[in-house]
Design a protein around this motif. Sequence first.
Motif, PDB file in Angstrom:
ATOM      1  N   ASP A   1       5.779  -4.325  -6.118  1.00 25.88           N
ATOM      2  CA  ASP A   1       5.441  -2.950  -6.496  1.00 25.88           C
ATOM      3  C   ASP A   1       4.522  -2.341  -5.439  1.00 25.88           C
TER       4      ASP A   1
ATOM      5  N   SER B   1      -7.237   2.483  -8.041  1.00 23.61           N
ATOM      6  CA  SER B   1      -7.199   1.174  -8.701  1.00 23.61           C
ATOM      7  C   SER B   1      -8.566   0.772  -9.254  1.00 23.61           C
TER       8      SER B   1
ATOM      9  N   ASP C   1     -10.914   5.208  -4.911  1.00 19.86           N
ATOM     10  CA  ASP C   1      -9.809   4.262  -5.063  1.00 19.86           C
ATOM     11  C   ASP C   1      -9.279   4.316  -6.496  1.00 19.86           C
TER      12      ASP C   1
ATOM     13  N   GLU D   1       1.706   0.592  -4.276  1.00 21.31           N
ATOM     14  CA  GLU D   1       0.682   1.464  -4.851  1.00 21.31           C
ATOM     15  C   GLU D   1       0.880   2.928  -4.471  1.00 21.31           C
TER      16      GLU D   1
ATOM     17  N   TYR E   1      -0.212   4.642  -1.950  1.00 20.13           N
ATOM     18  CA  TYR E   1      -1.409   5.312  -1.439  1.00 20.13           C
ATOM     19  C   TYR E   1      -1.160   5.857  -0.030  1.00 20.13           C
TER      20      TYR E   1
ATOM     21  N   LEU F   1       0.813  -1.211   0.000  1.00 20.46           N
ATOM     22  CA  LEU F   1       0.000   0.000   0.000  1.00 20.46           C
ATOM     23  C   LEU F   1       0.851   1.267   0.000  1.00 20.46           C
TER      24      LEU F   1
END
Length: 248
Positions: free
Chosen positions: A99, A204, A202, A101, A103, A90
């Motif tokens: 990887d 994503s 979100d 994100e 956030y 995250l």
Amino acid sequence: MDMKIKDDFVKLWKKYFKGAELPVVFYYTDNVKGVEGAKKASEHRCFICDLAKVRKGKPLAFGVESVACNGGKRYLGFTTEIMPDFEYFLSCGIPGRLDGERYKKSPELVKESMKKFKDFKAPEEYVVFKRWDSIEEGDEPEVVIFFAVPDVLSGLFTLAGFDEADPNMVFTPFAAGCGSIVHYPYLEKDAENPRAVIGMFDVSARPCVPKEVLTFAVPMKKFVKMVKNMDESFLITGSWDMVRKRIG
């Protein structure tokens, strides 16, 4: 469910929000007779994308095996497990291995935010999603979910506070797309004064909805009150009439 509420809402929705998309509802059940099961997950996909068919009128039942995303399983109450190294996923990731994100700024901040997260266990084996016009008499919706453009969202937001003194009857928690339409409104359903949730921020999940759409999810208990208030609210004023004309 009381079919009068179903019919009354459809009439009022056409009257004040003509042209706007009907909402979706969900409920948990062990009996999915007559409802098609969502395709078994064979590869990762976002649960919000799966709801596109429901929004077009096709009821679907989801079990743990038909939700491809680990986060989706958790937000729908099918598991309390968290993926390994979630705090890195995250945030910043792990070079060469995972990887991130990005956030959240750091893994430590993710861990702190996770302490505030409240899990729940799905009370039945399946969760069924239906568009409002597909509801049947034996269904007992838990939450009503609108996929709404800003003008519609403004009406829903204002209606949610029409009979409340508390200015925070609608809130926007940091959450995955499915968290904002299932997890958080579901946890509100047993509150004395359940709140509505604005979501779909979100990043994503954004590719799964039109660019101008957010969500407004409200427990059924609160939604019924909103419907009963429509004919005496701001919706009958000239101010709303100007907005209403743009919706259609």
